[in-house]
Motif scaffolding. Sequence first.
Motif, mmCIF file in Angstrom:
data_model
loop_
_atom_site.group_PDB
_atom_site.id
_atom_site.type_symbol
_atom_site.label_atom_id
_atom_site.label_comp_id
_atom_site.label_asym_id
_atom_site.label_seq_id
_atom_site.Cartn_x
_atom_site.Cartn_y
_atom_site.Cartn_z
ATOM 1 N N GLN A 1 5.767 -96.420 -55.447
ATOM 2 C CA GLN A 1 5.249 -97.067 -54.242
ATOM 3 C C GLN A 1 5.542 -98.565 -54.276
ATOM 4 O O GLN A 1 5.964 -99.151 -53.280
ATOM 5 N N ARG A 2 5.312 -99.154 -55.431
ATOM 6 C CA ARG A 2 5.533 -100.591 -55.563
ATOM 7 C C ARG A 2 6.997 -100.948 -55.363
ATOM 8 O O ARG A 2 7.326 -101.924 -54.687
ATOM 9 N N GLN A 3 7.884 -100.137 -55.908
ATOM 10 C CA GLN A 3 9.311 -100.401 -55.742
ATOM 11 C C GLN A 3 9.729 -100.261 -54.281
ATOM 12 O O GLN A 3 10.518 -101.059 -53.779
ATOM 13 N N ALA A 4 9.189 -99.270 -53.597
ATOM 14 C CA ALA A 4 9.524 -99.074 -52.184
ATOM 15 C C ALA A 4 9.086 -100.274 -51.346
ATOM 16 O O ALA A 4 9.821 -100.719 -50.448
ATOM 17 N N ILE A 5 7.910 -100.815 -51.640
ATOM 18 C CA ILE A 5 7.425 -101.992 -50.903
ATOM 19 C C ILE A 5 8.246 -103.224 -51.276
ATOM 20 O O ILE A 5 8.552 -104.057 -50.413
ATOM 21 N N MET A 6 8.617 -103.354 -52.532
ATOM 22 C CA MET A 6 9.409 -104.519 -52.953
ATOM 23 C C MET A 6 10.757 -104.549 -52.249
ATOM 24 O O MET A 6 11.293 -105.623 -51.966
ATOM 25 N N ASP A 7 11.309 -103.361 -51.976
ATOM 26 C CA ASP A 7 12.583 -103.303 -51.257
ATOM 27 C C ASP A 7 12.440 -103.772 -49.806
ATOM 28 O O ASP A 7 13.429 -104.149 -49.175
ATOM 29 N N LYS A 8 11.211 -103.739 -49.274
ATOM 30 C CA LYS A 8 10.970 -104.120 -47.878
ATOM 31 C C LYS A 8 10.446 -105.548 -47.723
ATOM 32 O O LYS A 8 10.077 -105.939 -46.621
ATOM 33 N N LEU A 9 10.369 -106.314 -48.794
ATOM 34 C CA LEU A 9 9.821 -107.668 -48.707
ATOM 35 C C LEU A 9 10.705 -108.556 -47.828
ATOM 36 O O LEU A 9 11.929 -108.464 -47.875
ATOM 37 N N PRO A 10 10.080 -109.424 -47.057
ATOM 38 C CA PRO A 10 10.851 -110.327 -46.193
ATOM 39 C C PRO A 10 11.523 -111.424 -47.019
ATOM 40 O O PRO A 10 11.193 -111.647 -48.182
ATOM 41 N N SER A 11 12.442 -112.119 -46.390
ATOM 42 C CA SER A 11 13.152 -113.190 -47.100
ATOM 43 C C SER A 11 12.365 -114.504 -47.087
ATOM 44 O O SER A 11 12.572 -115.353 -47.944
ATOM 45 N N GLU A 12 11.470 -114.676 -46.123
ATOM 46 C CA GLU A 12 10.667 -115.901 -46.057
ATOM 47 C C GLU A 12 9.189 -115.532 -46.086
ATOM 48 O O GLU A 12 8.779 -114.506 -45.559
ATOM 49 N N TYR A 13 8.394 -116.421 -46.694
ATOM 50 C CA TYR A 13 6.970 -116.136 -46.900
ATOM 51 C C TYR A 13 6.105 -117.257 -46.351
ATOM 52 O O TYR A 13 6.469 -118.421 -46.418
ATOM 53 N N SER A 14 4.933 -116.883 -45.860
ATOM 54 C CA SER A 14 3.955 -117.875 -45.415
ATOM 55 C C SER A 14 3.207 -118.395 -46.646
ATOM 56 O O SER A 14 3.403 -117.910 -47.758
ATOM 57 N N ASP A 15 2.335 -119.376 -46.439
ATOM 58 C CA ASP A 15 1.568 -119.926 -47.561
ATOM 59 C C ASP A 15 0.661 -118.857 -48.176
ATOM 60 O O ASP A 15 0.519 -118.778 -49.396
ATOM 61 N N GLU A 16 0.054 -118.036 -47.337
ATOM 62 C CA GLU A 16 -0.818 -116.978 -47.869
ATOM 63 C C GLU A 16 -0.013 -115.941 -48.634
ATOM 64 O O GLU A 16 -0.444 -115.452 -49.667
ATOM 65 N N ASP A 17 1.187 -115.619 -48.141
ATOM 66 C CA ASP A 17 2.044 -114.676 -48.852
ATOM 67 C C ASP A 17 2.430 -115.227 -50.220
ATOM 68 O O ASP A 17 2.481 -114.492 -51.206
ATOM 69 N N GLN A 18 2.680 -116.535 -50.282
ATOM 70 C CA GLN A 18 3.033 -117.156 -51.565
ATOM 71 C C GLN A 18 1.852 -117.131 -52.524
ATOM 72 O O GLN A 18 2.017 -116.883 -53.722
ATOM 73 N N ARG A 19 0.653 -117.339 -52.004
ATOM 74 C CA ARG A 19 -0.540 -117.284 -52.842
ATOM 75 C C ARG A 19 -0.737 -115.869 -53.391
ATOM 76 O O ARG A 19 -1.007 -115.680 -54.578
ATOM 77 N N MET A 20 -0.575 -114.882 -52.523
ATOM 78 C CA MET A 20 -0.694 -113.489 -52.961
ATOM 79 C C MET A 20 0.418 -113.146 -53.963
ATOM 80 O O MET A 20 0.191 -112.415 -54.935
ATOM 81 N N GLY A 21 1.589 -113.700 -53.743
ATOM 82 C CA GLY A 21 2.710 -113.480 -54.670
ATOM 83 C C GLY A 21 2.411 -114.012 -56.056
ATOM 84 O O GLY A 21 2.774 -113.390 -57.060
ATOM 85 N N GLN A 22 1.737 -115.170 -56.126
ATOM 86 C CA GLN A 22 1.354 -115.720 -57.430
ATOM 87 C C GLN A 22 0.348 -114.810 -58.130
ATOM 88 O O GLN A 22 0.413 -114.629 -59.351
ATOM 89 N N MET A 23 -0.565 -114.227 -57.360
ATOM 90 C CA MET A 23 -1.521 -113.283 -57.951
ATOM 91 C C MET A 23 -0.793 -112.051 -58.488
ATOM 92 O O MET A 23 -1.121 -111.544 -59.567
ATOM 93 N N ILE A 24 0.209 -111.583 -57.742
ATOM 94 C CA ILE A 24 0.996 -110.417 -58.164
ATOM 95 C C ILE A 24 1.719 -110.726 -59.472
ATOM 96 O O ILE A 24 1.731 -109.910 -60.399
ATOM 97 N N VAL A 25 2.303 -111.917 -59.558
ATOM 98 C CA VAL A 25 3.036 -112.310 -60.768
ATOM 99 C C VAL A 25 2.096 -112.372 -61.966
ATOM 100 O O VAL A 25 2.430 -111.896 -63.057
ATOM 101 N N LYS A 26 0.899 -112.929 -61.789
ATOM 102 C CA LYS A 26 -0.069 -113.000 -62.894
ATOM 103 C C LYS A 26 -0.487 -111.609 -63.360
ATOM 104 O O LYS A 26 -0.592 -111.354 -64.560
#
Length: 116
Positions: A40-65
Amino acid sequence: MSAVKILLEITKNLFDHVSKGLPKEEREPYIERLNELLDQRQAIMDKLPSEYSDEDQRMGQMIVKMNETIEPLLVRQFEEIKHNLSMMKKKKEKNVQYANPYQTLSADGMYFDKKN
């Protein structure tokens, strides 16, 4: 719902699942759920947009941690499964050898002394 938010939810589920640890018994349902979450995670990662909002970047940092914690746990669990499989294979070979100790002898009647 944005793809990053969905990815965050799946990553949280994966984090919770992996944090429970590899069960001693009934591993198949655990591994099936793990594979399902990873797919599921891989399928969603394939659909990620090329540009991110500030909230998307914050959520992305949580995902990385969370991923920094998930990755070593997955590696450790994979190594434990590999070790258990090799031990089962050795036990199976020993059981077969014990059940029929003369199975590996040469058919031509030669005798090799194993004591040197």
